[in-house]
Design a protein around this motif. Structure first.
Motif, PDB file in Angstrom:
ATOM      1  N   ALA A   1      44.641  42.293  37.612  1.00  0.00           N
ATOM      2  CA  ALA A   1      44.743  42.980  38.903  1.00  0.00           C
ATOM      3  C   ALA A   1      43.811  44.188  38.969  1.00  0.00           C
TER       4      ALA A   1
ATOM      5  N   MET B   1      47.809  36.410  40.423  1.00  0.00           N
ATOM      6  CA  MET B   1      47.215  37.689  40.832  1.00  0.00           C
ATOM      7  C   MET B   1      46.411  37.571  42.126  1.00  0.00           C
ATOM      8  N   CYS B   2      46.033  36.352  42.553  1.00  0.00           N
ATOM      9  CA  CYS B   2      45.354  36.228  43.856  1.00  0.00           C
ATOM     10  C   CYS B   2      46.262  36.745  44.972  1.00  0.00           C
ATOM     11  N   VAL B   3      47.573  36.684  44.775  1.00  0.00           N
ATOM     12  CA  VAL B   3      48.516  37.201  45.780  1.00  0.00           C
ATOM     13  C   VAL B   3      48.513  38.731  45.809  1.00  0.00           C
ATOM     14  N   TYR B   4      48.429  39.353  44.645  1.00  0.00           N
ATOM     15  CA  TYR B   4      48.646  40.807  44.571  1.00  0.00           C
ATOM     16  C   TYR B   4      47.364  41.626  44.515  1.00  0.00           C
ATOM     17  N   ALA B   5      46.284  41.000  44.046  1.00  0.00           N
ATOM     18  CA  ALA B   5      45.029  41.755  43.928  1.00  0.00           C
ATOM     19  C   ALA B   5      43.857  41.042  44.573  1.00  0.00           C
ATOM     20  N   GLY B   6      44.109  39.906  45.204  1.00  0.00           N
ATOM     21  CA  GLY B   6      43.042  39.197  45.908  1.00  0.00           C
ATOM     22  C   GLY B   6      42.395  38.100  45.079  1.00  0.00           C
TER      23      GLY B   6
ATOM     24  N   CYS C   1      43.914  40.269  52.905  1.00  0.00           N
ATOM     25  CA  CYS C   1      44.814  39.612  51.948  1.00  0.00           C
ATOM     26  C   CYS C   1      44.021  38.718  50.997  1.00  0.00           C
ATOM     27  N   VAL C   2      42.874  38.233  51.438  1.00  0.00           N
ATOM     28  CA  VAL C   2      42.027  37.404  50.570  1.00  0.00           C
ATOM     29  C   VAL C   2      41.327  38.247  49.504  1.00  0.00           C
ATOM     30  N   TYR C   3      40.880  39.431  49.871  1.00  0.00           N
ATOM     31  CA  TYR C   3      40.018  40.206  48.975  1.00  0.00           C
ATOM     32  C   TYR C   3      40.743  41.292  48.203  1.00  0.00           C
ATOM     33  N   ALA C   4      41.860  41.751  48.709  1.00  0.00           N
ATOM     34  CA  ALA C   4      42.578  42.839  48.026  1.00  0.00           C
ATOM     35  C   ALA C   4      44.058  42.524  47.833  1.00  0.00           C
ATOM     36  N   GLY C   5      44.485  41.331  48.221  1.00  0.00           N
ATOM     37  CA  GLY C   5      45.873  40.943  48.005  1.00  0.00           C
ATOM     38  C   GLY C   5      46.766  41.192  49.204  1.00  0.00           C
ATOM     39  N   PHE C   6      47.925  40.532  49.196  1.00  0.00           N
ATOM     40  CA  PHE C   6      48.855  40.640  50.317  1.00  0.00           C
ATOM     41  C   PHE C   6      49.440  42.049  50.485  1.00  0.00           C
ATOM     42  N   PRO C   7      49.790  42.781  49.404  1.00  0.00           N
ATOM     43  CA  PRO C   7      50.339  44.120  49.630  1.00  0.00           C
ATOM     44  C   PRO C   7      49.376  45.016  50.411  1.00  0.00           C
TER      45      PRO C   7
END
Lengths: 126, 126, 126, 126, 126, 126
Positions: free
Chosen positions: A68, A100-105, D101-107
């Motif tokens: 991340a 980690m694609c969900v949380y950090a892209g 959300c693609v480049y830095a994540g969903f949060p």
């Protein structure tokens, strides 16, 4: 120098990171031996030696964080090896990085997965 | 809309995040319902539904990443609750956050631990 | 596998990233084909296929974000090419990267501009 | 003090950020007036005054970067307002934030979208 | 172009970064000479020329920030050299980088220290 | 527990951070006393107790890093107070934060300066 923390840390480092860990320590010896010593004493002597979270889970946490953060690939490589050393399956490592694609892209997950690929290739697992 | 991914994701979101997850989805409904839908379909319908890493380990990975990134405390709070919902012990959650002082520094670990404190207080566990 | 999202994403990837995009997908095939599939389905099949923001503006947003994050230069290189592929001028790309010195500091902008230089050199534009 | 850069920057700040921008400048006056002056001279007098990228695209780039960085929500709020001030549609702003959300994540995307929600509510657009 | 800021900045750049600074400026000349100009005018002409914090302390601040951010190693290298050029001792530089293990984690400190090692080796100090 | 590191750290914490530091330690007592202990032992007992960089320079390095990282404002507040406690001038603190606009962008510097403003107001210095 606190002998017992250093010694406990050195054993833990050997158990977890093996040769790669020792190489990091060795490469610090001329420029900053104290950073080598702290790396053994604190992360390995204090933290990884703790109870309450098994080593497999600790390595999953570390791989997740390093993927991340995305700016410490040498350490990610060491800990992907470490995860496999302490009993994580290849699938568990890949799933951790993938998630980690969900949380950090996606870029962070992709770059992490390429480090997985590098490690698996070196270990003859790919 | 892909019904099956959405439905699978909605069930997974309910299982993992409970009311807190639904609150996030609800609060997006007026401003960007598509982001709500993607959040259900992709992280929950695609990723958390995968095999190869159990839900407890997935939550440990998420808590580690969110603590290390340090700029998404609302999501960290949701996932500390989620970890406890899917069977992580309070000790495992604390150890995961504590370990981040090694990889992301003491401020990140401290700020993460204060979110743990908030969750444990709300759940009457502290 | 959702055929229509995958197919729509594959077409969008081809339109935007061309060969470079396919190389990324190809290099994931042995280590984690599911990450390749998600990369096609979600960013390209779901997000880039959306209306409401033209492709040129989407690439400007992506270049800005990747330059600012500063830890995903392979993806920045792909998207500088992508921006030029979908009709951004060289000047628009440079201005986007340059502007990041305000929001992410001079090192981020400098490192981004050196990726621009690499792409322009490869395309015979410098 | 460079009068012309300051004056050009002040006009640009007024055009783009309106009252919100002046409030930031005002709030710096007692603690560090030079930071207020640099903020007018460099980002607004030098960068936003440049040709080669229209103001709408500049604001899309800024919103993308600030959403992705995730640790500068006051500035994100100012620039969501700024984007609407210079002619971006509400849809374009939402799409830019959503895409992160693609480049830095969903949060990061979720937290950015909640700032969009706040701005739209304040402007009576939601 | 503001001659006096540019000239003051150019002198400051020469004093602080020497040849390495000029190489950065030179390498921007074909791709974005305006970024080269801004780099001279704003960081060096405006900021480093200020009173109230001596150059040694400014370089310590910069080394700390770049080590902590962890994604701008070329600039860290330039500023480790700069710190030594303006009178910081090797020990002060090492201590600054070492201290970052507290605020940004061990990987950031380790990667920063390997840049210190590279600089000291090039200067024949190791 | 290593008495001497803990005791040395506790004295250093008291010297540097005063009441604010003790409040942080106190607030960890119920949720994770070991993190409180490590915070005393490692950053204060090991790192701040080292020679080779005076305390004023250590605080400048810390303020620079925390401003640049931008996601740990509670700790930044503690260390702006700490810097003033160990002899940094108000001007040196402001200059350190201001300089970060070069390395981490204007939003990071602005948000850091607003923490300076808060501290100076609390200390009756503004």
């Amino acid at each position: 120098m606190n002998k017992s923390r250093y010694e406990a840390g050195y054993e833990k480092l050997t158990e977890i990171d093996g040769e790669a860990g020792h190489n990091v320590i060795e490469s610090l010896k001329d420029v900053c031996p104290d950073l080598a010593r702290y790396t053994i004493e604190f992360p390995f002597g204090d933290i990884y030696a703790r109870e309450g979270l098994d080593l497999k889970s600790r390595e999953i946490a570390t791989i997740a964080a390093l993927t991340a953060l995305g700016n410490c690939q040498p350490q990610l490589k060491v800990h992907i090896n470490a995860a496999l050393n302490v009993g994580c399956t290849v699938k568990e490592v890949k799933e951790t990085v993938l998630q980690m694609c969900v949380y950090a892209g996606f870029p962070a997950a992709l770059n992490g997965m390429f480090v997985v690929k590098e490690v698996l290739t070196e270990r003859g697992l790919l």
